[in-house]
Design a protein around this motif. Sequence first.
Motif, PDB file in Angstrom:
ATOM      1  N   ASN A  69       0.799  -1.236   0.000  1.00  0.00           N
ATOM      2  CA  ASN A  69       0.000   0.000   0.000  1.00  0.00           C
ATOM      3  C   ASN A  69       0.830   1.284   0.000  1.00  0.00           C
ATOM      4  O   ASN A  69       0.313   2.346   0.342  1.00  0.00           O
ATOM      5  CB  ASN A  69      -0.957   0.038   1.204  1.00  0.00           C
ATOM      6  CG  ASN A  69      -1.976  -1.079   1.154  1.00  0.00           C
ATOM      7  OD1 ASN A  69      -1.626  -2.233   1.372  1.00  0.00           O
ATOM      8  ND2 ASN A  69      -3.221  -0.755   0.846  1.00  0.00           N
ATOM      9  N   LYS A 126       1.509   7.785   4.964  1.00  0.00           N
ATOM     10  CA  LYS A 126       0.130   8.217   4.730  1.00  0.00           C
ATOM     11  C   LYS A 126      -0.169   9.452   5.578  1.00  0.00           C
ATOM     12  O   LYS A 126       0.383   9.605   6.662  1.00  0.00           O
ATOM     13  CB  LYS A 126      -0.826   7.076   5.061  1.00  0.00           C
ATOM     14  CG  LYS A 126      -0.635   5.894   4.110  1.00  0.00           C
ATOM     15  CD  LYS A 126      -1.710   4.855   4.258  1.00  0.00           C
ATOM     16  CE  LYS A 126      -1.511   3.733   3.258  1.00  0.00           C
ATOM     17  NZ  LYS A 126      -1.696   4.165   1.848  1.00  0.00           N
ATOM     18  N   ALA A 174      -4.048  -0.007  10.101  1.00  0.00           N
ATOM     19  CA  ALA A 174      -3.477  -1.204   9.483  1.00  0.00           C
ATOM     20  C   ALA A 174      -1.967  -1.123   9.597  1.00  0.00           C
ATOM     21  O   ALA A 174      -1.409  -0.050   9.826  1.00  0.00           O
ATOM     22  CB  ALA A 174      -3.878  -1.287   8.006  1.00  0.00           C
ATOM     23  N   PHE A 223       1.730  -2.817   7.560  1.00  0.00           N
ATOM     24  CA  PHE A 223       2.061  -3.176   6.176  1.00  0.00           C
ATOM     25  C   PHE A 223       3.347  -3.995   6.120  1.00  0.00           C
ATOM     26  O   PHE A 223       4.377  -3.586   6.656  1.00  0.00           O
ATOM     27  CB  PHE A 223       2.220  -1.896   5.352  1.00  0.00           C
ATOM     28  CG  PHE A 223       1.018  -0.999   5.458  1.00  0.00           C
ATOM     29  CD1 PHE A 223      -0.087  -1.181   4.639  1.00  0.00           C
ATOM     30  CD2 PHE A 223       0.968   0.000   6.431  1.00  0.00           C
ATOM     31  CE1 PHE A 223      -1.209  -0.376   4.760  1.00  0.00           C
ATOM     32  CE2 PHE A 223      -0.151   0.817   6.563  1.00  0.00           C
ATOM     33  CZ  PHE A 223      -1.244   0.628   5.728  1.00  0.00           C
TER      34      PHE A 223
HETATM   35  C1  NAG Z   1      -4.189  -1.784   0.843  1.00  0.00           C
HETATM   36  O1  NAG Z   1      -4.280  -2.272  -0.493  1.00  0.00           O
HETATM   37  C2  NAG Z   1      -5.315  -3.218  -0.654  1.00  0.00           C
HETATM   38  C3  NAG Z   1      -5.195  -3.808  -2.046  1.00  0.00           C
HETATM   39  O2  NAG Z   1      -5.020  -2.813  -2.996  1.00  0.00           O
HETATM   40  C4  NAG Z   1      -6.659  -2.528  -0.412  1.00  0.00           C
HETATM   41  O3  NAG Z   1      -7.690  -3.446  -0.567  1.00  0.00           O
HETATM   42  C5  NAG Z   1      -6.653  -1.990   0.996  1.00  0.00           C
HETATM   43  O4  NAG Z   1      -7.820  -1.259   1.245  1.00  0.00           O
HETATM   44  C6  NAG Z   1      -5.475  -1.106   1.253  1.00  0.00           C
HETATM   45  N1  NAG Z   1      -5.425  -0.791   2.665  1.00  0.00           N
HETATM   46  C7  NAG Z   1      -5.003   0.370   3.169  1.00  0.00           C
HETATM   47  C8  NAG Z   1      -5.069   0.532   4.666  1.00  0.00           C
HETATM   48  O5  NAG Z   1      -4.558   1.235   2.470  1.00  0.00           O
END
Ligand code: NAG
Length: 572
Positions: free
Chosen positions: A237, A273, A279, A281
């Motif tokens: 991400n 971000k 989340a 990563f």
């Molecule tokens: C991270 O990437 C995934 C796949 O592209 C997406 O589904 C998800 O929402 C993203 N999560 C965040 C926290 O950016």
Amino acid sequence: MASWLLFAVFSCVLLLPETVFGKTRHYTLDIKMHNVTRLCHTKSLVSVNGKFPGPKIIAREGDQLLIKVVNHVPNNISLHWHGIRQLRSGWADGPAYITQCPIQTGQSYVYNYTIVGQRGTLWYHAHISWLRATVYGPLIILPKHGVPYPFPKPHKEVPMVFGEWFNTDTEAIIRQATLSGGGPNVSDAYTINGLPGPLYNCSSKDTFRLRVKPGKTYLLRIINAALNDELFFSIANHTVTVVEADAIYVKPFETDTILIAPGQTTNVLLKTKPSYPSASFFMTARPYATGQGTFDNSTVAGILEYEQPKHAKTSIKNLKLFTPVLPALNDTNFATKFSNKLRSLNSKKFPANVPQKVDRKFFFTVGLGTNPCNHKNNQTCQGPTNTTMFAASISNISFTLPTKALLQSHYSGQSNGVYSPNFPWNPIVPFNYTGTPPNNTMVSTGTNLMVLRYNTSVELVMQDTSILGAESHPLHLHGFNFFVVGQGFGNFDPNKDPKNFNLVDPIERNTVGVPSGGWAAIRFLADNPGVWFMHCHLEVHTSWGLRMAWLVLDGDKPNQKLLPPPADLPKC
Ligand SMILES: *[C@@H]1O[C@H](CO)[C@@H](O)[C@H](O)[C@H]1NC(C)=O
Ligand SMILES: *[C@@H]1O[C@H](CO)[C@@H](O)[C@H](O)[C@H]1NC(C)=O
Ligand SMILES: *[C@@H]1O[C@H](CO)[C@@H](O)[C@H](O)[C@H]1NC(C)=O
Ligand SMILES: *[C@@H]1O[C@H](CO)[C@@H](O)[C@H](O)[C@H]1NC(C)=O
Ligand SMILES: *[C@@H]1O[C@H](CO)[C@@H](O)[C@H](O)[C@H]1NC(C)=O
Ligand SMILES: *[C@@H]1O[C@H](CO)[C@@H](O)[C@H](O)[C@H]1NC(C)=O
Ligand SMILES: *[C@@H]1O[C@H](CO)[C@@H](O)[C@H](O)[C@H]1NC(C)=O
Ligand SMILES: *[C@@H]1O[C@H](CO)[C@@H](O)[C@H](O)[C@H]1NC(C)=O
Ligand SMILES: *[C@@H]1O[C@H](CO)[C@@H](O)[C@H](O)[C@H]1NC(C)=O
Ligand SMILES: *[C@@H]1O[C@H](CO)[C@@H](O)[C@H](O)[C@H]1NC(C)=O
Ligand SMILES: *[C@@H]1O[C@H](CO)[C@@H](O)[C@H](O)[C@H]1NC(C)=O
Ligand SMILES: *[C@@H]1O[C@H](CO)[C@@H](O)[C@H](O)[C@H]1NC(C)=O
Ligand SMILES: [Cu+2]
């Protein structure tokens, strides 16, 4: 005129000495055994100062480094300062039996060099046998005081060093491969800063965690110290902006994945971000592999964690973890696209001084071959056939390390019987390099050097061969940076291909991946007298002989000559 001169002298005196001359930095590196446990296996490994990976060395452009290396282990050792130009100080370059004899048990040697015109991420590593498997660390060169980066100042700088972990002793592994003639055992895990991470068994407590704040920019100083594997790297991400490669600023470009070969370094900016994501990563790396042999196809993972706000409801542990998608293990398409994006910054301050005229053109093949096994001494023979062992070569010469150091032999005029100054300009027997392999794949052996006069402008085409299968080889040149003016697939065409060379802003570096089944053309100015090793940075290929050395002669002027050897230079 006189007043201008007076002013120049005057202002020089006023400046702090450090801004003019740099300062002297002293380091002591104790090479000693150290017990390390990974993947539930404990082993005693050769380390620097009892640290794995070794400590970070920090200097500034213009500084002099005096690094005392003390050998407390049973093995011979020497250290290489990968990417440092070593202008006239070849005695401090480090490859064993090339620029120095090894530092033997109980002995020490002071590496003495000044960093001239370089800044960025480099690294150091052992340069004898396979000891670099555990003896390595970052070598970070900051710009001179008051000189900014050509990109926004990062909030923090973080070295990230990729390595390979073997549960067993790597010296035993290369010894066994040499005896059997076969491929060496592959690693059990990849590591980030020595840590394999949670995708391996018995390893989640050994995970590299990068803790960040939102809305900031981090400079990741990425180094590939793996023994035998090029690596893809990606952060879930997030995209990163590549700003430097091999301590050379590049035209910034954004990417979600980087490719980095052993020996290479890449600086990227990571913009976090704008607000706390709920989340975490994964940051993962796994190989880009093109050869026929077996390799470690596992994945190392670190975790990018956002520092949670004070009154966060969920703890970091319970956050969802996203995983990046890495290219396929054999994705040459990605590799080509990625290397085509790398361009020198070529700004006013950091120009790309590409040699426009060429004095000498060379064409070398790089690749694997075989030699007959020596059945008298060994029962088993585990090369590509049961009568051959693996060998590797440049222009069909598998380079034999001498028992005396080449640089000393040259300097003292005692090269007779140590090396031959007759490395061929072109392969002696041309063939279809990337076609059906010739039926005689045997390589010759020798210690052959290519001799260059001081200031020769060199163009070298390195052509991969398909003798034992095409394969990408990361070629590293000591003592110089070179410009990668062109690359392509198939056989290099000397009539057609040079027309497409980039002589404006090609990437400048010290290690280039010669494309699998293709070629890379480089240019450099031989302005550094000494003996300079050139070899594949896949350690197994170096062991098999994919290596040679250039001998650059002294120039006429006093400041164009190799300095005399230091008094404590190790003896063989
Ligand atoms: C991270 O990437 C995934 C796949 O592209 C997406 O589904 C998800 O929402 C993203 N999560 C965040 C926290 O950016
Ligand atoms: C490593 O562990 C072994 C076995 O436990 C021990 O004998 C040895 O002293 C240790 N070595 C070091 C350098 O700590
Ligand atoms: C380091 O090398 C320079 C250049 O040869 C020399 O002048 C200096 O004396 C050396 N310093 C030490 C401590 O050996
Ligand atoms: C290499 O791997 C083989 C097969 O797993 C094993 O038998 C051998 O002991 C290993 N060699 C070394 C030096 O670890
Ligand atoms: C981890 O251990 C389990 C159980 O012992 C085994 O089935 C699995 O293959 C192992 N995984 C790896 C990656 O070694
Ligand atoms: C890695 O190699 C093993 C053994 O050769 C194989 O079973 C596995 O499928 C490979 N994994 C990937 C991701 O290619
Ligand atoms: C890459 O590997 C995949 C799966 O192993 C294979 O199907 C494909 O042909 C390979 N591609 C190349 C370019 O070798
Ligand atoms: C066999 O033994 C000799 C040493 O006696 C060694 O030089 C050679 O590399 C060994 N291996 C093979 C495959 O011949
Ligand atoms: C090599 O293999 C061939 C055929 O598989 C066999 O006939 C021969 O005896 C083997 N040679 C040795 C030295 O093992
Ligand atoms: C070299 O071999 C390739 C692959 O077999 C073939 O396509 C090509 O025509 C050959 N080139 C020459 C000059 O023979
Ligand atoms: C090897 O190739 C050459 C020509 O390419 C051919 O004349 C010769 O017979 C071949 N030798 C064997 C043993 O196949
Ligand atoms: C260390 O290097 C010296 C000098 O080259 C050599 O004579 C000796 O055999 C080497 N020792 C080991 C343990 O490799
Ligand atoms: Cu190689």
